[in-house]
Design an enzyme around this catalytic site. Structure first.
Site, mmCIF file in Angstrom:
data_model
loop_
_atom_site.group_PDB
_atom_site.id
_atom_site.type_symbol
_atom_site.label_atom_id
_atom_site.label_comp_id
_atom_site.label_asym_id
_atom_site.label_seq_id
_atom_site.Cartn_x
_atom_site.Cartn_y
_atom_site.Cartn_z
ATOM 1 N N HIS A 1 -9.303 -3.503 -2.527
ATOM 2 C CA HIS A 1 -8.277 -2.816 -1.732
ATOM 3 C C HIS A 1 -8.633 -1.333 -1.621
ATOM 4 O O HIS A 1 -8.530 -0.746 -0.547
ATOM 5 C CB HIS A 1 -6.903 -2.992 -2.398
ATOM 6 C CG HIS A 1 -5.782 -2.253 -1.737
ATOM 7 N ND1 HIS A 1 -4.736 -2.883 -1.098
ATOM 8 C CD2 HIS A 1 -5.528 -0.922 -1.634
ATOM 9 C CE1 HIS A 1 -3.892 -1.965 -0.627
ATOM 10 N NE2 HIS A 1 -4.351 -0.771 -0.944
ATOM 11 N N GLU A 2 -9.099 -0.754 -2.747
ATOM 12 C CA GLU A 2 -9.445 0.682 -2.744
ATOM 13 C C GLU A 2 -10.706 0.946 -1.942
ATOM 14 O O GLU A 2 -10.768 1.905 -1.173
ATOM 15 C CB GLU A 2 -9.631 1.189 -4.176
ATOM 16 C CG GLU A 2 -8.418 1.031 -5.080
ATOM 17 C CD GLU A 2 -7.125 1.428 -4.396
ATOM 18 O OE1 GLU A 2 -6.136 0.688 -4.548
ATOM 19 O OE2 GLU A 2 -7.101 2.440 -3.672
ATOM 20 N N HIS B 1 -10.063 1.323 1.614
ATOM 21 C CA HIS B 1 -9.563 2.641 2.022
ATOM 22 C C HIS B 1 -10.725 3.590 2.315
ATOM 23 O O HIS B 1 -10.642 4.406 3.228
ATOM 24 C CB HIS B 1 -8.675 3.271 0.937
ATOM 25 C CG HIS B 1 -7.253 2.812 0.961
ATOM 26 N ND1 HIS B 1 -6.430 2.970 2.043
ATOM 27 C CD2 HIS B 1 -6.513 2.206 0.018
ATOM 28 C CE1 HIS B 1 -5.232 2.465 1.773
ATOM 29 N NE2 HIS B 1 -5.254 1.995 0.545
ATOM 30 N N CYS C 1 0.841 -1.190 0.000
ATOM 31 C CA CYS C 1 0.000 0.000 0.000
ATOM 32 C C CYS C 1 0.882 1.248 0.000
ATOM 33 O O CYS C 1 1.886 1.305 0.715
ATOM 34 C CB CYS C 1 -0.908 0.001 1.228
ATOM 35 S SG CYS C 1 -2.059 1.395 1.262
#
Ligand SMILES: OCN(O)CCCc1ccccc1
Ligand code: NI
Length: 187
Positions: free
Chosen positions: A157-158, A161, A114
């Site tokens: 993954h995004e 966030h 990351c």
């Protein structure tokens, strides 16, 4: 233009917040941010620009990573075929949401990293293998697409966030490389 100096690292509170949805029509600022997130990814994947600007390569970048707690993320997954110019998946996602997903799970064989984490954290990050994603583009048009393999992993993954989740939150502390039956390992 976004550079590494603009990317906040673990420990900064915004990375652990649930980001706010945007409303349409977008402000000029929200449109510009989406474009700048994508521009960073393009620069970071261009050897010369990455060198000049000292950028770490990235296939995704979410607004909270530049200290903006809004549900905006850019994704740029290059083609698997190095000769092809067409990326595997490229778009700026506003208010992205996973509508449904496979029962099957998947992870990247080499684990994840990351841009907001300046250290290696080894271990499998197990995610959904296939997802149906709904999002809005900068014009407010609703998109609904199905993703699998690497693009599906990157988008998850995004989206993490946007919910204050970092990839290593998913790693099994006791046994980082243990996999349940049937988890697809993407090499
Ligand atoms: O949030 C984006 N970012 O930190 C860049 C790296 C993205 C990423 C890396 C490995 C697997 C999935 C996604
Ligand atoms: Ni990240």
């Amino acid at each position: 233009m976004i550079t590494m100096d603009d990317i906040i690292r673990e420990g900064r509170p915004t990375l652990r917040k649930v980001a706010k949805e945007v409303t349409f029509p977008l402000s000029e600022e929200e449109k510009n941010l989406g474009n700048e997130l994508m521009e960073f990814l393009e620069n970071s994947q261009d050897p010369q620009k990455a060198e000049e600007l000292q950028l770490r390569g990235g296939v995704g970048l979410a607004a909270p990573q530049v200290d903006v707690s809004k549900r905006i993320t850019a994704v740029l997954v290059p083609s698997l075929d190095p000769d092809s110019k067409e990326p595997e998946f490229k778009d700026v996602l506003y208010n992205p949401k996973i509508l449904s997903h496979s029962v099957q799970e998947a992870c990247i064989g080499e684990g994840e990293g990351c841009l907001s984490v300046d250290r290696d954290v080894p271990g499998y990050v197990v995610r959904q293998a296939r997802i149906t994603l709904r999002y809005y583009n900068a014009e407010g048009e609703k998109k609904k697409i199905r993703l699998k393999n690497y693009p599906a992993i990157v988008v998850q993954h995004e989206l993490d966030h946007l919910n204050g989740v970092l990839f290593y939150d998913h790693i099994n502390k006791e046994s980082p490389f243990t996999l349940n039956e049937g988890v697809l390992v993407i090499e």
